[in-house]
Every structure is written in C-alpha cells, then in structure tokens.
Design an enzyme around this catalytic site. Structure first.
Site, mmCIF file in Angstrom:
data_model
loop_
_atom_site.group_PDB
_atom_site.id
_atom_site.type_symbol
_atom_site.label_atom_id
_atom_site.label_comp_id
_atom_site.label_asym_id
_atom_site.label_seq_id
_atom_site.Cartn_x
_atom_site.Cartn_y
_atom_site.Cartn_z
ATOM 1 N N LYS A 120 28.110 63.499 57.644
ATOM 2 C CA LYS A 120 28.066 62.218 56.916
ATOM 3 C C LYS A 120 27.396 61.105 57.720
ATOM 4 C CE LYS A 120 32.551 62.480 56.194
ATOM 5 N NZ LYS A 120 32.809 63.928 56.383
ATOM 6 N N LYS A 219 31.474 58.447 52.133
ATOM 7 C CA LYS A 219 31.046 59.195 50.949
ATOM 8 C C LYS A 219 30.567 58.278 49.828
ATOM 9 C CE LYS A 219 34.089 63.054 52.088
ATOM 10 N NZ LYS A 219 35.381 63.721 51.832
#
Length: 332
Positions: A120, A219
C-alpha cells in the site's frame, strides 16, 4: 512472462504456491527467474526457478542455499540488471515515506519492467507519479492486492464498470476492526476482542495500523486517486479509529437497531473531494450492516447501475497471492 520477486514472506509464498498449483492451467506462462528477501537472501536463474524448491528453501529460512543463491545484494541494481518482464514487489508496507518499496517500484518502471505490487505504501503516497512514469515507459503498474486482497475492487471498476461514473465509495476496508466491533457486540471488552484478534492472527502485536484507522486510510486513499482521480494525500483524509468506542456505545447502538462500523468514505462534493475513515453507526437498511467478522465490503454508487456492492476477504496469504496472479495475467 519472467517474474522477479522482491519479498518472500506470506504474500510472496502465497503467490508462488498458486503458480505451482496452476502451472498446467497457465501453460507455464509464468516463470519466476529471481527472488530476493532481506531475511532469507536471494536466488537467480534466468532459465526459471522451481516453485517447489523456493517454498522448501523458505521453510528453512534460506533462499541463498539454492543453486544460484546469494546472501546479500544491492536490490536496486538487482532489479535494474535482472532480465525480467515483471517486478512483483511484496515487501513490508511503510506509510510514512513508502520506502524501500517506493524506490524498488520506481527503479523497475525506469528499467522498462511492468510492476505488480500488494504494497500500500508506494500506491497510497505516490500513485500519480508512478502511474505517470509507467505510462511514459510503456509499461503497466498494477496494484489490485492493495485494497481488498483477492476480492476484485480496483479491477472491477477499471474493467467491468468502465462505462459507469463512480460518484461515491463507502466501505468496510479493514477486517480486524470489523471483527473487534462484532466481538464487542457479543459482550467482550475492547481489550478482550483485540487479544482474540491477535491470537487468531487478524491483528499484529502492534495493532495501531488497524485500530487507529491507518490501514483503511491507505486503502481509501488508493481508491480515491486510482478510481476517482482525486489526487489527494494522506493528510487530506479525515481519520479516526475505533479505540474510542466503548461497550456502552455498542449497547446503545444495538438498542437503536444499529451497529458501529469503521467506515471509509470518498466522494466529490460541489467540486471538492472529501475522504474519511471514521466509526459510524449504521442502520439495518445500510448495505454495510450485515458485513461481519473479518470480511470487507465496498459499495460503489454509480450513475448507471445505482449501488454496486462487493463483499469478500480483505487479507490473506492465498487471497493476496491471487491478486498478484490476476494482475500479472492482465498485463498485455
């Protein structure tokens, strides 16, 4: 397609297991030619490495014991000089500055290699820069596994929902907090629920990335920038975790016929983009209400189909390995 794999922990091994299991279906279209892991050393074979031998060496904690193995390497030079088509980058996530994964990804793109990652850090912090670099080099930058692991979220929008405009994204993007809140509904204290989550492997020894909302923040940042062209930074996301949710708050919500969920949201509002991660009470009419345990879910509000919801696992060895595999297979 020749694969160079950087990082051989849970996700790297999960991907390798799938390559081994599905080699007949894949018609041996994927060949792992090099692997490096900071703890286990590395190995290089331009003719291809056997997945079984890689996994066996990993169980012993030493990739360097294989033929063509080595203890240490300059990773950036290794990425640049290895003859491979795709860099699969699956090292640890760092949401402070994205390193070292950011440098690995950038080096691969500059070297004309496609990149697939489940990390991420680089995507959340440097999406616009890296996607622009990839396009300038004529290669692809794929990162399906960064959001809902193997449950198709990004690919769903960029492929299946390509003709729809996304007006809003709402979702439960962290399974650990969802698990903890459900346990609290059943009478556990926050501390008891967290301890069980850690025992089951859902939460880390240091759980702050989950319970303080950092994981969900990364996210929603990725979804905002990659799907809604927001170009926002982590400072632009209004973030709050679940550590302030008390048993009394849980009880009161249940009495109202509602439940607490850590909800990530993103939308354009009169020309201004808004993104947040916050605990919210959701009613039975809310599509997120029945999503329990460690499951994740996203509701995309579209201009053509209304609300489209996906529900599935948001983490896991094989699940994230599957996301890596699907990204590789989608490279043209």
């Amino acid at each position: 397609m020749r694969i160079l794999l950087i990082g051989f922990g849970t996700v790297g091994q999960g991907f390798t297991e799938l390559v081994m299991e599905k080699r007949d279906e894949l018609n041996r279209a994927i060949s792992i030619v090099g692997v490096y892991d900071v703890k286990m050393g590395g190995v290089l074979n331009p003719g291809g490495l056997e997945p079984e031998l890689l996994l066996e060496a990993a169980r012993e904690g030493k990739l360097s014991s294989l033929k063509g193995g080595f203890e240490k390497v300059d990773v950036l030079s290794f990425i640049k000089e290895t003859a491979a088509d795709v860099l699969v980058e699956v090292t640890y996530t760092n949401l402070e500055d994205g390193e070292p994964a950011y440098s690995y990804v950038k080096q691969a793109l500059m070297s004309g290699k496609h990149v697939v990652t489940s990390n991420k850090g680089p995507v959340a912090l440097y999406y616009r820069e890296l996607i622009t670099l990839a396009k300038s080099k004529g290669v692809e930058f794929k990162f399906e596994g960064t959001v809902l692991s193997g449950t198709p979220a990004i690919n769903l929008v960029t492929h299946t929902l390509k003709g729809a405009k996304i007006g809003e994204i709402r979702g439960i993007l962290n399974g650990t907090t969802n698990f903890i809140l459900e346990k609290m509904e059943r009478g556990a204290t926050y501390e008891e629920a967290l301890k069980e989550a850690q025992k089951l492997g859902y939460a880390e020894a240091d759980p702050r990335g989950d319970v303080e909302g950092w994981d969900a923040m990364a996210k929603i940042l990725i979804l905002s920038n990659a799907i809604m062209d927001a170009n926002i930074k982590k400072e632009d996301v209004d973030r709050e975790g679940i550590t302030g949710i008390s048993p009394q708050m849980i009880k009161e919500a249940l009495e109202e016929g509602k439940r607490w969920k850590l909800v990530a949201e993103a939308r354009w509002d009169e020309g201004r983009f808004k993104a947040s991660v916050k605990p919210r009470k959701v009613s039975k009419e809310d599509k997120l209400f029945p999503v329990n345990g460690v499951l994740n879910s996203i509701v995309f509000t579209t201009d053509t189909l209304g609300e489209v919801q996906i529900i599935g696992p948001g983490a896991g060895r094989r699940e994230t390995g599957y996301a890596i595999l699907t990204d590789i297979l989608s490279i043209k």
